[in-house]
Design a protein around this motif. Structure first.
Motif, short mmCIF file in Angstrom:
data_model
loop_
_atom_site.label_atom_id
_atom_site.label_comp_id
_atom_site.label_asym_id
_atom_site.label_seq_id
_atom_site.Cartn_x
_atom_site.Cartn_y
_atom_site.Cartn_z
N GLU A 27 0.82 -1.13 0.03
CA GLU A 27 0.04 -0.07 0.13
C GLU A 27 0.76 1.39 -0.03
O GLU A 27 0.46 2.31 -0.74
CB GLU A 27 -0.83 0.05 1.20
N ASP A 28 2.01 1.30 0.66
CA ASP A 28 2.88 2.38 0.95
C ASP A 28 4.19 2.31 -0.28
O ASP A 28 4.92 3.37 -0.01
CB ASP A 28 3.28 2.30 2.31
N TYR A 29 4.30 1.47 -0.85
CA TYR A 29 5.16 1.13 -1.64
C TYR A 29 5.37 2.36 -2.85
O TYR A 29 4.25 2.59 -3.60
CB TYR A 29 5.70 0.07 -2.24
N ASP A 30 6.57 2.79 -3.07
CA ASP A 30 6.79 3.93 -4.06
C ASP A 30 6.72 3.08 -5.53
O ASP A 30 7.47 2.26 -5.74
CB ASP A 30 8.18 4.63 -3.78
N ASN A 31 5.92 3.70 -6.42
CA ASN A 31 5.86 3.02 -7.63
C ASN A 31 7.09 3.21 -8.55
O ASN A 31 7.64 2.17 -9.20
CB ASN A 31 4.76 3.79 -8.49
N ALA A 32 7.73 4.16 -8.58
CA ALA A 32 8.97 4.66 -9.03
C ALA A 32 10.12 3.41 -8.65
O ALA A 32 10.84 2.80 -9.51
CB ALA A 32 9.53 5.88 -9.30
N THR A 33 10.31 3.23 -7.39
CA THR A 33 11.03 2.42 -6.58
C THR A 33 10.95 0.82 -6.98
O THR A 33 11.88 0.13 -7.47
CB THR A 33 11.11 2.57 -5.10
N PHE A 34 9.52 0.61 -7.27
CA PHE A 34 9.05 -0.80 -7.63
C PHE A 34 9.67 -1.16 -9.01
O PHE A 34 10.35 -2.23 -9.28
CB PHE A 34 7.90 -0.80 -7.46
N GLU A 35 9.42 0.02 -9.95
CA GLU A 35 9.90 -0.29 -11.06
C GLU A 35 11.48 -0.62 -11.58
O GLU A 35 11.86 -1.08 -12.07
CB GLU A 35 9.25 0.86 -12.13
N ARG A 36 11.83 0.40 -10.84
CA ARG A 36 13.41 0.48 -10.44
C ARG A 36 14.14 -0.99 -10.13
O ARG A 36 15.07 -1.63 -10.74
CB ARG A 36 14.24 1.61 -9.95
N ILE A 37 13.56 -1.57 -9.21
CA ILE A 37 14.28 -2.87 -8.60
C ILE A 37 13.88 -3.92 -9.73
O ILE A 37 14.78 -4.79 -9.79
CB ILE A 37 13.39 -3.20 -7.25
N VAL A 38 12.70 -3.98 -10.32
CA VAL A 38 12.39 -4.95 -11.10
C VAL A 38 13.27 -4.72 -12.43
O VAL A 38 13.69 -5.68 -13.07
CB VAL A 38 10.87 -4.92 -11.60
N ALA A 39 13.53 -3.64 -12.85
CA ALA A 39 14.33 -3.35 -14.07
C ALA A 39 15.76 -3.99 -13.90
O ALA A 39 16.04 -4.57 -14.69
CB ALA A 39 14.42 -1.73 -14.47
N ILE A 40 16.43 -3.70 -12.55
CA ILE A 40 17.53 -4.39 -12.30
C ILE A 40 17.65 -5.67 -11.81
O ILE A 40 18.37 -6.40 -12.68
CB ILE A 40 18.28 -3.53 -11.39
N ASN A 41 16.67 -6.38 -11.12
CA ASN A 41 16.91 -7.48 -10.77
C ASN A 41 16.18 -8.67 -11.68
O ASN A 41 16.81 -9.72 -11.83
CB ASN A 41 16.09 -7.59 -9.45
N LEU A 42 15.29 -8.13 -12.47
CA LEU A 42 14.68 -9.19 -13.52
C LEU A 42 14.94 -8.88 -14.99
O LEU A 42 15.48 -9.46 -15.83
CB LEU A 42 13.04 -9.22 -13.25
N THR A 43 14.61 -7.55 -15.32
CA THR A 43 14.77 -7.20 -16.48
C THR A 43 16.34 -7.29 -16.93
O THR A 43 16.69 -7.65 -18.25
CB THR A 43 14.45 -5.79 -17.09
N GLY A 44 17.32 -6.72 -15.75
CA GLY A 44 18.53 -6.91 -16.23
C GLY A 44 19.08 -8.35 -16.61
O GLY A 44 20.23 -8.52 -17.32
N ILE A 45 18.56 -9.36 -15.88
CA ILE A 45 19.02 -10.56 -15.93
C ILE A 45 18.50 -11.21 -17.48
O ILE A 45 19.05 -11.68 -18.10
CB ILE A 45 18.43 -11.67 -14.95
N TYR A 46 17.28 -10.73 -17.82
CA TYR A 46 16.84 -11.02 -19.12
C TYR A 46 17.84 -10.34 -20.33
O TYR A 46 18.24 -10.99 -21.25
CB TYR A 46 15.35 -10.48 -19.28
N PHE A 47 18.51 -9.04 -19.92
CA PHE A 47 19.20 -8.51 -20.97
C PHE A 47 20.52 -9.30 -21.17
O PHE A 47 20.95 -9.52 -22.24
CB PHE A 47 19.34 -7.04 -20.77
N VAL A 48 20.99 -9.46 -19.93
CA VAL A 48 22.17 -10.27 -20.02
C VAL A 48 22.15 -11.69 -20.59
O VAL A 48 23.13 -11.95 -21.42
CB VAL A 48 22.92 -10.24 -18.60
N ASN A 49 21.19 -12.18 -20.07
CA ASN A 49 21.10 -13.68 -20.63
C ASN A 49 20.76 -13.74 -22.33
O ASN A 49 21.41 -14.30 -22.99
CB ASN A 49 19.97 -14.35 -20.11
N LYS A 50 20.01 -12.66 -22.58
CA LYS A 50 19.71 -12.33 -24.04
C LYS A 50 20.97 -12.20 -24.99
O LYS A 50 21.26 -12.74 -25.98
CB LYS A 50 18.78 -11.37 -24.31
N VAL A 51 21.94 -11.53 -24.60
CA VAL A 51 23.22 -11.13 -25.32
C VAL A 51 24.11 -12.11 -25.52
O VAL A 51 24.90 -12.42 -26.34
CB VAL A 51 23.74 -9.92 -24.99
N MET A 52 24.06 -13.04 -24.47
CA MET A 52 24.89 -14.47 -24.49
C MET A 52 24.56 -15.46 -25.39
O MET A 52 25.39 -16.10 -25.94
CB MET A 52 24.94 -15.00 -22.96
#
Length: 248
Positions: free
Chosen positions: A100-125
């Motif tokens: 309820e209190d979580y900051d939306n931009a912070t949520f998106e940033r965490i997912v961008a690094i932790n999940l999308t970042g892994i997708y990007f690194v795996n993808k280029v390999m």
């Protein structure tokens, strides 16, 4: 310490400037690998690599930026050669708060690094590993991705995504000699703790039957075996590093 043979191999470790990533870098170097550490903290990454014995390369890379990841791979292959093994350790925890209190931009940033970042690194390999019919990829998830820690919705969700992504890619590449696996560590006392409330740290410790935090060297032992040639069969798998916390 068991001997692992990485002679003649090039490895990439994201988030290699500190914590579990740095422990993995050290273990890979001790096993004969050439290692590129990809980290957002350019100066800290260079300082960490400068003190190590072996052939290293410090690459400044934001894993949440696909063009940055592409440039990092180009620089690595130009200086160290084709990549044989990848360990995705880069990640952030973020603050502790209810959904309820979580900051939306912070949520998106965490997912961008932790999940999308892994997708990007795996993808280029993938293309290079398929062309050479060899590769080992290890994605670091978390026990939070299995159980869902309260007041850590973004972190828990991103790490659950890493587990699902790893299983998917492992199946896609199963016809090649390419292993894609993940580990689900319990908490280790690393700089990521600086992002957490003490009450949350205490909560995590209370859930570990071994009654202590994971040592980064213990994580490196399992991770490095998983990206070695010896691990020729497991793919799309999830390996527990939770000190007994995981129940499935």
């Amino acid at each position: 310490m068991n001997n692992l043979d990485f002679a003649g191999q090039t490895a990439v470790v994201t988030g290699g400037g500190q914590g579990i990533g740095l422990a993995v870098v050290k273990r890979l170097l001790a096993s004969g690998a050439k290692v590129a550490s990809w980290d957002m903290n350019g100066e800290g990454n260079k300082a960490a690599m400068a003190g190590l014995e072996g052939q290293t390369l410090a690459v400044t890379c934001d894993v949440s930026d696909y063009s940055s990841v592409q440039r990092a791979l180009e620089q690595t292959e130009a200086q160290l050669g084709p990549v044989d093994a990848v360990v995705n350790s880069a990640g952030i925890a973020g603050p502790n708060a209810t959904v309820e209190d979580y900051d939306n931009a912070t949520f998106e940033r965490i997912v961008a690094i932790n999940l999308t970042g892994i997708y990007f690194v795996n993808k280029v390999m993938i293309a290079g590993m398929k062309a050479r019919n060899y590769g080992r990829i290890l994605n670091i998830a978390s026990i939070a991705g299995k159980e869902g820690n309260p007041n850590a919705c973004a972190y828990s969700a991103s790490k659950a995504g890493v587990i699902g992504f790893t299983k998917s890619l492992g199946k896609e590449l199963a016809g090649f000699d390419i292993g894609v696996n993940c580990v689900t560590p319990a908490a280790a006392r690393t700089p990521i703790f600086d992002q957490m409330a003490q009450t949350h740290i205490d909560y995590m410790l209370s859930k570990i039957p071994r009654a202590r935090f994971l040592e980064v060297e213990e994580a490196a032992h399992m991770i490095c075996w998983l990206v070695s040639r010896e691990n020729g069969f497991s793919t799309g798998a999830v390996f527990d590093l939770s000190g007994g916390r995981a129940t499935y």
